[in-house]
Design a protein around this motif. Sequence first.
Motif, short mmCIF file in Angstrom:
data_model
loop_
_atom_site.label_atom_id
_atom_site.label_comp_id
_atom_site.label_asym_id
_atom_site.label_seq_id
_atom_site.Cartn_x
_atom_site.Cartn_y
_atom_site.Cartn_z
N ILE A 1 32.35 -50.44 126.93
CA ILE A 1 32.17 -49.32 125.99
C ILE A 1 30.70 -49.35 125.56
O ILE A 1 30.22 -50.36 125.07
N PRO A 2 29.97 -48.25 125.75
CA PRO A 2 28.52 -48.28 125.56
C PRO A 2 28.03 -48.38 124.11
O PRO A 2 26.86 -48.62 123.88
N VAL A 3 28.92 -48.20 123.13
CA VAL A 3 28.51 -48.29 121.73
C VAL A 3 29.35 -49.36 121.04
O VAL A 3 30.50 -49.59 121.42
N PRO A 4 28.80 -50.01 120.02
CA PRO A 4 29.60 -51.00 119.29
C PRO A 4 30.80 -50.35 118.60
O PRO A 4 30.74 -49.21 118.16
N LEU A 5 31.90 -51.10 118.53
CA LEU A 5 33.07 -50.68 117.78
C LEU A 5 32.89 -51.17 116.36
O LEU A 5 32.69 -52.35 116.12
N CYS A 6 32.94 -50.26 115.41
CA CYS A 6 32.60 -50.59 114.03
C CYS A 6 33.78 -50.29 113.11
O CYS A 6 34.47 -49.29 113.29
N GLY A 7 33.98 -51.16 112.15
CA GLY A 7 35.00 -50.96 111.14
C GLY A 7 34.46 -51.31 109.78
O GLY A 7 33.64 -52.22 109.65
N VAL A 8 34.91 -50.58 108.77
CA VAL A 8 34.47 -50.81 107.39
C VAL A 8 35.70 -50.82 106.50
O VAL A 8 36.58 -49.97 106.63
N LYS A 9 35.75 -51.79 105.59
CA LYS A 9 36.86 -51.82 104.64
C LYS A 9 36.34 -52.38 103.32
O LYS A 9 35.68 -53.40 103.28
N GLU A 10 36.65 -51.67 102.25
CA GLU A 10 36.32 -52.15 100.91
C GLU A 10 37.62 -52.46 100.18
O GLU A 10 38.57 -51.70 100.27
N ARG A 11 37.62 -53.58 99.49
CA ARG A 11 38.78 -53.97 98.71
C ARG A 11 38.34 -54.40 97.32
O ARG A 11 37.23 -54.91 97.15
N THR A 12 39.20 -54.19 96.37
CA THR A 12 38.99 -54.76 95.05
C THR A 12 39.66 -56.10 95.05
O THR A 12 40.85 -56.22 95.37
N VAL B 1 39.87 -54.50 109.60
CA VAL B 1 38.78 -55.20 108.91
C VAL B 1 39.23 -55.68 107.53
O VAL B 1 39.95 -54.96 106.83
N PHE B 2 38.78 -56.85 107.15
CA PHE B 2 38.95 -57.44 105.82
C PHE B 2 40.42 -57.66 105.49
O PHE B 2 41.07 -56.83 104.87
N ILE B 3 40.92 -58.79 105.88
CA ILE B 3 42.33 -59.15 105.66
C ILE B 3 42.60 -59.25 104.16
O ILE B 3 41.90 -59.96 103.43
N GLU B 4 43.60 -58.52 103.73
CA GLU B 4 43.96 -58.48 102.31
C GLU B 4 44.33 -59.87 101.81
O GLU B 4 45.03 -60.63 102.49
N GLY B 5 43.84 -60.22 100.63
CA GLY B 5 44.15 -61.51 100.01
C GLY B 5 43.33 -62.68 100.54
O GLY B 5 43.57 -63.82 100.16
N SER B 6 42.35 -62.41 101.42
CA SER B 6 41.60 -63.51 102.04
C SER B 6 40.32 -63.87 101.31
O SER B 6 39.69 -64.87 101.63
N CYS B 7 39.90 -63.08 100.34
CA CYS B 7 38.62 -63.32 99.67
C CYS B 7 38.79 -64.35 98.55
O CYS B 7 39.64 -64.18 97.66
N LYS B 8 38.00 -65.40 98.62
CA LYS B 8 38.09 -66.48 97.62
C LYS B 8 36.78 -67.25 97.58
O LYS B 8 36.00 -67.23 98.54
N ASN B 9 36.54 -67.93 96.47
CA ASN B 9 35.41 -68.84 96.38
C ASN B 9 35.70 -70.09 97.19
O ASN B 9 36.86 -70.47 97.37
N VAL B 10 34.65 -70.72 97.71
CA VAL B 10 34.78 -71.92 98.52
C VAL B 10 34.12 -73.08 97.79
O VAL B 10 32.98 -72.96 97.33
N GLU B 11 34.84 -74.18 97.71
CA GLU B 11 34.33 -75.38 97.05
C GLU B 11 34.14 -76.51 98.05
O GLU B 11 34.94 -76.67 98.96
N GLU B 12 33.08 -77.27 97.84
CA GLU B 12 32.87 -78.53 98.56
C GLU B 12 32.40 -79.55 97.56
O GLU B 12 31.46 -79.27 96.79
N ALA B 13 33.03 -80.69 97.54
CA ALA B 13 32.71 -81.78 96.61
C ALA B 13 32.70 -81.29 95.17
O ALA B 13 31.83 -81.65 94.38
N GLY B 14 33.67 -80.42 94.83
CA GLY B 14 33.80 -79.94 93.46
C GLY B 14 32.81 -78.86 93.05
O GLY B 14 32.81 -78.44 91.90
#
Length: 129
Positions: free
Chosen positions: A114-125, A6-19
């Motif tokens: 699999i009768p229950v959802p597969l869950c993952g949690v990841k926190e990054r700074t 979960v949560f690929i390192e370095g992938s978090c960024k702001n997104v811009e459209e038309a500036g």
Amino acid sequence: MFDNNVFIEGSCKNVEEAGQIIGFELQTNITYYRGIPMSMIEFVQVSVDGTEVDQETIRISVDQENWFTMKEAETVTTYKWEYGEPLYIRVLGNGLSKGSHKVALTLATRTAYIPVPLCGVKERTVEIA
């Protein structure tokens, strides 16, 4: 168990459209060993600095062209999230302010035998320039 996918390192960024910043985006890998239709994504939760974002602001995409709300994704069977390919998660709004943030991602998927959802949690700074 699936937290390292979960949560690929370095992938978090702001997104811009038309500036203009329209929100922020992060990526995750699947919490399963094979692909699934988007309709089998049980839920996606994002929190920033301890505050959970509103589900209505979350959009997900497998191709960065077609974006779906979580409600819409419940019926999306024609788009498949393949193993090894990221799921793009966009949170619409003002984006993240410059500086350091603790961003947590929780992802749950359903599978055919699999009768229950597969869950993952990841926190990054993350650092926003």
